[in-house]
Design an enzyme around this catalytic site. Structure first.
Site, PDB file in Angstrom:
ATOM      1  N   GLY A  44       1.065  -1.110   0.158  1.00 11.05           N
ATOM      2  CA  GLY A  44      -0.218  -0.107  -0.147  1.00 11.05           C
ATOM      3  C   GLY A  44       1.045   1.270  -0.069  1.00 11.05           C
ATOM      4  O   GLY A  44       2.353   0.961   0.093  1.00 11.05           O
TER       5      GLY A  44
ATOM      6  N   CYS B 176       4.928  -6.099   1.617  1.00 17.32           N
ATOM      7  CA  CYS B 176       4.855  -4.900   1.465  1.00 17.32           C
ATOM      8  C   CYS B 176       5.233  -3.815   2.726  1.00 17.32           C
ATOM      9  O   CYS B 176       4.790  -4.548   3.886  1.00 17.32           O
ATOM     10  CB  CYS B 176       5.066  -3.984   0.282  1.00 17.32           C
ATOM     11  SG  CYS B 176       6.480  -2.537  -0.262  1.00 17.32           S
ATOM     12  N   TYR B 177       3.759  -2.959   2.699  1.00 10.39           N
ATOM     13  CA  TYR B 177       2.731  -2.675   3.893  1.00 10.39           C
ATOM     14  C   TYR B 177       2.063  -3.355   4.948  1.00 10.39           C
ATOM     15  O   TYR B 177       2.744  -3.763   5.837  1.00 10.39           O
ATOM     16  CB  TYR B 177       2.317  -2.027   3.266  1.00 10.39           C
ATOM     17  CG  TYR B 177       1.423  -0.612   4.113  1.00 10.39           C
ATOM     18  CD1 TYR B 177       1.378   0.685   4.163  1.00 10.39           C
ATOM     19  CD2 TYR B 177      -0.104  -1.273   4.474  1.00 10.39           C
ATOM     20  CE1 TYR B 177       1.136   1.142   5.367  1.00 10.39           C
ATOM     21  CE2 TYR B 177      -0.362  -0.619   5.361  1.00 10.39           C
ATOM     22  CZ  TYR B 177      -0.670   0.377   6.157  1.00 10.39           C
ATOM     23  OH  TYR B 177      -1.099   1.169   7.485  1.00 10.39           O
TER      24      TYR B 177
ATOM     25  N   HIS C 226       7.563  -8.007  -3.822  1.00 13.72           N
ATOM     26  CA  HIS C 226       6.653  -8.136  -4.480  1.00 13.72           C
ATOM     27  C   HIS C 226       6.336  -9.344  -4.882  1.00 13.72           C
ATOM     28  O   HIS C 226       6.846  -9.372  -6.280  1.00 13.72           O
ATOM     29  CB  HIS C 226       5.787  -6.944  -5.254  1.00 13.72           C
ATOM     30  CG  HIS C 226       5.068  -5.823  -4.170  1.00 13.72           C
ATOM     31  ND1 HIS C 226       3.994  -5.507  -3.737  1.00 13.72           N
ATOM     32  CD2 HIS C 226       6.442  -4.596  -4.094  1.00 13.72           C
ATOM     33  CE1 HIS C 226       4.173  -4.798  -3.531  1.00 13.72           C
ATOM     34  NE2 HIS C 226       5.273  -4.006  -3.308  1.00 13.72           N
TER      35      HIS C 226
ATOM     36  N   GLU D 153       4.277 -10.982  -6.321  1.00 12.92           N
ATOM     37  CA  GLU D 153       2.948 -10.668  -7.427  1.00 12.92           C
ATOM     38  C   GLU D 153       3.134 -10.960  -8.581  1.00 12.92           C
ATOM     39  O   GLU D 153       3.086  -9.816 -10.097  1.00 12.92           O
ATOM     40  CB  GLU D 153       2.105 -10.578  -6.976  1.00 12.92           C
ATOM     41  CG  GLU D 153       2.177  -8.845  -6.483  1.00 12.92           C
ATOM     42  CD  GLU D 153       1.928  -8.312  -5.871  1.00 12.92           C
ATOM     43  OE1 GLU D 153       3.114  -9.307  -4.997  1.00 12.92           O
ATOM     44  OE2 GLU D 153       1.919  -7.635  -4.811  1.00 12.92           O
TER      45      GLU D 153
ATOM     46  N   LYS E 118     -13.253  -8.829 -15.169  1.00 10.00           N
ATOM     47  CA  LYS E 118     -12.832  -8.731 -16.314  1.00 10.00           C
ATOM     48  C   LYS E 118     -13.110 -10.012 -16.902  1.00 10.00           C
ATOM     49  O   LYS E 118     -13.105 -10.617 -18.286  1.00 10.00           O
ATOM     50  CB  LYS E 118     -12.355  -7.532 -16.938  1.00 10.00           C
ATOM     51  CG  LYS E 118     -13.088  -6.940 -18.240  1.00 10.00           C
ATOM     52  CD  LYS E 118     -14.629  -6.736 -18.087  1.00 10.00           C
ATOM     53  CE  LYS E 118     -15.239  -6.254 -19.717  1.00 10.00           C
ATOM     54  NZ  LYS E 118     -17.169  -5.739 -19.516  1.00 10.00           N
TER      55      LYS E 118
ATOM     56  N   ASP F  33     -20.311  -7.811 -20.361  1.00 19.94           N
ATOM     57  CA  ASP F  33     -20.478  -8.142 -18.512  1.00 19.94           C
ATOM     58  C   ASP F  33     -22.184  -9.230 -18.144  1.00 19.94           C
ATOM     59  O   ASP F  33     -22.564 -10.087 -18.176  1.00 19.94           O
ATOM     60  CB  ASP F  33     -21.120  -7.057 -17.819  1.00 19.94           C
ATOM     61  CG  ASP F  33     -19.320  -6.512 -17.470  1.00 19.94           C
ATOM     62  OD1 ASP F  33     -18.740  -7.076 -18.490  1.00 19.94           O
ATOM     63  OD2 ASP F  33     -18.775  -5.213 -17.349  1.00 19.94           O
TER      64      ASP F  33
END
Ligand code: XMP
Length: 509
Positions: free
Chosen positions: A54, A81-82, A166, A168, A365, A224
């Protein structure tokens, strides 16, 4: 189903953490950081909790925190991280502003004796992006990773893990291995998530919930609502009624395409309402963009209500194509219901006493696109570019007239055709024409002309939040310009919009 919760501390990579975990075959969900230990206890299948990165500093008194009881639920926790700094701070360690800020790729040493790094190479490149650093670990924590700027690139106590980098992002070379170790070796989560399983489970859940009741679904022509329709239809067949309201602000042949995609290809009946007259009359003479949007939103609701009434009052449910991101963007990830503005008929359900059914509300999405394809929607339909609810009304600057709509439709169809022929339709996020309010002098066939100036807008983007204008080559632009000027009556000048977002927006209004 087993799941890994990701608590949202505002990092731009949050959606990516969830995505990586789902890619490992385990369900994952992004939740607000205000969730309590009690709320988590009530959820089923929670095998692990990740605290995201964050933008804040944990030393800021207003920075987001955590219900500390979450750390003693006995569920494994990974702070990123945060998230790492927060764990350290609330458990009594110290975090300070780093002398050396680290942004980008850094070499890191892992202790492979920790289950988080088990089986990985000891020396590895990781992606760091932080101003604060852990300077003192809480009691009982061991360091499990270090970089040249910090001895605490990773720390662990029992089943609480925290890393400064990170995992990810793809820059972290062994990131996938780290997340996989956390999810499988530490959390012992089972691989139960896949789009196929999702279809099966959702179909069962919809059947169970709806029973013999009826569902009304407003479809917009977008991906959608289309995927929602197909999934609901698979589950409850003709207990579903789809309503498509043509507001007269659609692109060329769009209403027909929706009809074909649903009725002919999928066998799903759609009730099409041509409401263009009422929309266009209410918009007559209106030039202010916000007023246009408000009129369209209100008219949409009026027409929907009227049509729902005509169809009879035995609809218990209103289907909506709300995605998980729609909820998160409104700051309401988790259980509360959020209605997308305008084209998802904002505000309507409560007034009409419908119950909501939103079968895509756990998906992103790209997952919806994958789901659509699995359910038999055409690749071309599923990968359509986004189209705004207010339609062409916000692509005609100034007042809207049938003549201007016709010019814009024709020009837009040519651009679409050329983009497709050039094989660029998958590369560009959105590409469309805008009819400006300017007219200018030209010369056509030895005659003076005084006609509309048309603009082309084409952008690349990941999520529509930021965007870059697309760098067409000049031959392409020249071809489109020639075709539009030759084939569309009323346009004698064409310009290309070369602004990014920010400072511009994608749409002109
Ligand atoms: P802007 O113009 O804000 O657009 O940069 C970002 C993305 O949102 C779409 N957009 C809308 N979509 N209803 C919608 O459903 C709207 O009122 C609306 N306004 C903008 C736009 O096409 C782009 O993809």
């Amino acid at each position: 189903m087993d799941q890994i919760l990701v608590l949202d501390y505002g990092s731009q990579y949050n959606a990516l953490i969830v995505r990586r975990i789902k890619d490992l075959g385990v369900y994952s969900l992004l939740l607000p950081n205000t969730i309590t230990a009690e709320e988590i206890k009530k959820m089923s299948g929670v095998k692990g909790i990740i605290l995201s990165g964050g933008p804040n500093s944990v030393n800021d008194p207003l920075a987001p925190s955590i219900d500390i009881k979450i750390l003693s639920l006995g569920i494994p926790v990974l702070g990123i991280c945060y998230g790492m700094q927060l764990i350290v701070k609330v458990l009594g360690g110290e975090v300070a502003s780093s002398k050396i800020r680290e942004y980008g790729n850094t070499s890191c040493l892992f202790k492979t004796s920790s289950p988080l790094f088990q089986g990985l190479n000891t020396d590895s490149i990781v992606y760091m992006s932080h101003g604060d650093t852990v300077v003192k670990t809480p009691e009982g924590f061991n360091d499990i990773a270090s970089s040249k700027s910090t001895a605490f690139a990773g720390v662990q106590k029992d089943n609480i893990f925290a890393i400064q980098f990170h995992p990810e992002v793809t820059n972290t070379v062994q990131g996938k291995g780290i997340l996989s170790n956390f999810v499988f070796n530490i959390c012992h989560a089972n691989k139960e998530w896949s789009i196929d399983n999702y279809i099966e489970q959702k179909t069962k859940a919809i059947k169970k919930e709806v029973g013999d009741k009826k569902v009304l679904l407003g479809i917009s022509g977008g991906v959608d609502s289309a995927v929602t329709a197909v999934l609901l239809h698979k589950a409850i067949g003709n207990q579903l009624t789809c309503l498509f309201i043509d507001h007269g602000l659609l692109r060329k042949n769009e209403a027909e395409q929706v009809n074909i995609a649903f009725k002919e290809k999928l066998g799903i009946p759609v009730k099409c309402i041509d409401a263009s007259a009422v929309f266009l009359s209410r918009l007559q003479g209106v030039t202010d963009p916000e007023t246009k949007r408000k009129i369209i939103g209100k008219t949409f609701i009026d027409v929907f209500k009227e049509e729902a009434k005509k169809l009879g009052d035995d609809f218990t449910y209103l289907g909506q194509g709300t995605l998980y991101t729609d909820k998160v963007e409104s700051g309401q990830g988790g259980t509360s219901v959020v209605i997308k503005s305008h084209h998802n008929v904002g505000g309507l359900p409560k007034e009409l006493g419908f119950k909501l059914i939103e079968p895509l509300d756990e998906l992103y999405k790209d997952e919806v696109r994958e789901l659509g394809k699995k359910l038999g929607l055409d690749e071309a339909f599923v990968s359509r570019q986004p189209f705004p609810g207010p339609g062409l009304a916000i692509r005609i600057i100034g007042d809207i007239t049938p003549e201007k709509l016709s010019i814009l439709r024709e020009a837009d169809a040519i651009l679409l055709d050329e983009v497709k022929k050039a094989g660029l339709d998958k590369k560009i996020w959105q590409y469309f024409c805008v009819l400006t309010s300017d007219r200018s002098v030209g010369v056509m066939g030895d005659q003076r002309s005084y006609m509309h100036t048309l603009a082309i807008r084409a952008v690349t983007s990941v999520d529509g939040m930021t965007a870059d204008f697309y760098h067409f080559d000049m031959d392409f632009l020249s071809k489109v310009s020639t075709r539009i000027i030759n084939e569309v009556k009323g346009v004698n000048r064409l310009v290309y919009d070369i602004t990014s977002k920010p400072p511009s927006t994608i749409e002109w209004e």
